[in-house]
Design an enzyme around this catalytic site. Structure first.
Site, short mmCIF file in Angstrom:
data_model
loop_
_atom_site.label_atom_id
_atom_site.label_comp_id
_atom_site.label_asym_id
_atom_site.label_seq_id
_atom_site.Cartn_x
_atom_site.Cartn_y
_atom_site.Cartn_z
N LYS A 188 -46.07 89.76 89.37
CA LYS A 188 -47.19 88.80 89.27
C LYS A 188 -48.43 89.49 88.69
CE LYS A 188 -49.04 87.02 93.26
NZ LYS A 188 -50.50 87.17 93.25
N SER A 189 -48.80 90.64 89.24
CA SER A 189 -50.00 91.34 88.75
C SER A 189 -49.86 91.70 87.28
CB SER A 189 -50.21 92.64 89.54
OG SER A 189 -50.57 92.36 90.85
N GLN A 243 -58.57 93.80 91.76
CA GLN A 243 -59.07 92.63 91.04
C GLN A 243 -60.49 92.87 90.55
OE1 GLN A 243 -58.50 89.35 93.76
NE2 GLN A 243 -56.30 89.32 93.45
N SER A 270 -60.48 97.25 95.53
CA SER A 270 -59.90 96.01 95.03
C SER A 270 -59.56 96.15 93.55
CB SER A 270 -60.88 94.84 95.23
OG SER A 270 -60.49 93.76 94.40
N GLY A 316 -56.55 84.38 93.26
CA GLY A 316 -57.70 85.28 93.22
C GLY A 316 -57.67 86.14 91.98
N ASP A 349 -50.27 94.06 100.10
CA ASP A 349 -49.56 92.78 100.14
C ASP A 349 -48.31 92.84 101.04
OD1 ASP A 349 -51.43 91.68 98.48
OD2 ASP A 349 -50.28 91.98 96.65
C1 S3P Z 1 -53.98 92.09 92.92
C2 S3P Z 1 -54.75 92.87 93.72
C3 S3P Z 1 -54.76 92.77 95.19
C4 S3P Z 1 -53.54 92.04 95.71
C5 S3P Z 1 -53.27 90.77 94.94
C6 S3P Z 1 -53.05 91.09 93.47
C7 S3P Z 1 -54.08 92.28 91.46
O1 S3P Z 1 -55.92 92.06 95.58
O2 S3P Z 1 -53.69 91.74 97.08
O3 S3P Z 1 -52.09 90.15 95.45
O4 S3P Z 1 -53.20 91.77 90.73
O5 S3P Z 1 -55.02 92.95 91.02
P1 S3P Z 1 -57.33 92.82 95.82
O6 S3P Z 1 -57.77 93.39 94.54
O7 S3P Z 1 -58.27 91.75 96.32
O8 S3P Z 1 -57.05 93.86 96.88
#
Ligand code: S3P
Length: 440
Positions: free
Chosen positions: A21-22, A178, A176, A101, A323
């Protein structure tokens, strides 16, 4: 949708997990702002990644879908017609990030400061999650983003800028990926060097992809530096399997004492914290690297029956297994001794409050857990009873509930199991192929 899961004979065999997914989010976004066409093979085509794709389409990017002819997978191929770093058009309606998110935070970095007006929002869960962690630093770069409660929550409104952003030297207050990735995306259009320090340790997919494109990025211990660029090259990418999805069946095989082989899975060390923790819990697991895709190591994971013991997981380890923590709780219930997780307060602001969700899940099956403000303590082994659990609209809680059916007689009903499609569209099919049964 309520689904009854039972796994009296355990879960084991061979698994090819769904695409990561990421990595799919990042590949879709970077292909969109490249100046050439890109080919993405085996993208994850579900919930969150569909949200990213449809937001990008509203911003003027074209995706040509084709069935992939690649032998390795039966997935899709997208040819993405990149519009360049400055090429997004003003969307005619609100960009809908759904439950994702990653979509809203990463895309904010690509939109901020462009000469367009845009509004991005999502579902109720997303509108409760903090956005100021990206809004504040992007506004320091001249991003002109406003949101509810002084930029804390979506909907986020992006006011037009001149296309370029100011350089930023930013100390990340939260670990994070993200936020880090959003800032790196913004840094591509900055007038100078982007320097990120502080809590930079988290999944490093963005850094690896940008490096694989030959861009001027340096990622070291506690610091990431990026020089601005004029354009991004097109690329070809075969998306590896998602270790966070494979983790459900890795846990299921260990809980039921069956062997499991996971093929074509991403094994980036910033994502394999779960495996390192399992090894410490006495699990017999091996990882063999078989290739590299755009800087991402890919390989085979083999799991053998093991007697698990409890362990302590501290804040330093949390980003690499964030996760998978609901699954660590599931495994702790069957491990001998005490398992304690600390430094995991970020769990409270995921798709749901996952610390609370873990306690509700375990207590619904007659188990016990002590919830702390930043983690939990579980004494094992415990005997759980068959029952009904709630997904609380969270994909990872839904699938953790299903996997716990490996350690109860008579199965578990998961209420609201449809949440699982956010990241694992064929979970029910894989659950059955690996030896379990459902009433779906
Ligand atoms: C993700 C980062 C993580 C993870 C999310 C996917 C990403 O979140 O929990 O499922 O793809 O960068 P955070 O950056 O809020 O920790």
């Amino acid at each position: 949708m309520n689904i009854r899961f039972s796994a009296d004979k355990g879960l084991g065999g061979v698994l090819i997990p769904p695409p990561d997914k990421s990595l799919t989010h990042r590949a879709l976004m970077l292909a969109s702002v490249s100046s050439e066409n890109s080919e993405i093979y085996n993208p994850l085509e579900t919930g969150d990644c569909i949200s990213t794709k449809s937001c990008l389409e509203s911003l003027g990017v074209r995706f040509l879908d084709e069935k992939s002819a690649l032998e390795k997978n039966s997935g899709k191929k997208y040819t993405v017609q990149g519009v360049g770093l400055h090429g997004f058009i003003e969307p005619k309606s609100i960009l809908n990030a759904g439950n994702s998110g990653t979509t809203i935070r990463l895309l904010s970095g690509l939109i901020a400061g462009l000469p367009i007006y845009a509004v991005m929002s999502g579902d109720d869960s997303l509108c409760r999650r903090p956005m100021d962690r990206v809004v504040k630093p992007l506004n320091l770069m001249g991003g002109k983003i406003v949101g509810r409660e002084n930029g804390k929550f979506a909907p986020l409104t992006f006011l037009p800028g001149d296309g370029l952003l100011n350089p930023l030297n930013y100390e990340l207050p939260v670990s994070s990926a993200q936020v880090k990735s959003s800032l790196l995306f913004a840094g591509l259009r900055s007038r100078g060097t982007m320097v990120i320090t502080g809590k930079v340790h988290s999944r490093d997919h963005t850094e690896r992809m940008l490096k694989a494109f030959g861009l001027p990025i340096e990622a070291g211990e506690g610091i990431v530096k990026l020089e601005p660029v004029f354009e991004l090259p097109g690329f070809k990418f075969l998306v590896p399997g998602d270790i966070s999805s494979a983790a459900f069946f890795i846990a299921g095989s260990l809980l039921s004492g069956r062997e499991l082989t996971v093929k074509y899975c991403g094994i980036n060390p910033t994502r394999t914290g779960f495996i390192r923790i399992l090894k410490r819990m006495n699990a017999d697991i091996t990882i063999e690297e078989t290739g590299i895709e755009l800087g991402e190591p890919v390989g085979i994971i083999k799991v053998k029956p093991s007697s698990l013991t409890g362990t302590v997981i501290n804040s330093v380890e949390v980003p690499d297994c964030i996760d998978e923590i609901p699954l660590i709780a599931a495994l702790a219930l069957c491990a001998e001794g005490t398992t304690m997780v600390r430094g995991a307060e970020e769990l409270k602001i995921k798709e749901t409050d996952r610390l609370h969700a873990i306690s509700v899940l375990i207590e619904s099956l007659g188990g016990t857990v002590e919830i702390l403000n930043d983690g939990f303590i579980i004494e094992g082994p415990q005997t759980l009873s068959s029952g009904t659990v709630k997904s609380m609209g969270d994909h990872r809680i839904a699938m953790s509930g299903a996997i716990l059916s490996t350690c109860v007689k008579g199965g578990i009903t998961v209420e609201g199991f449809d949440a699982a499609s956010i990241s694992y569209p064929n979970f029910i099919e894989h659950f059955s192929t690996l030896g379990g049964s459902t009433d779906a």
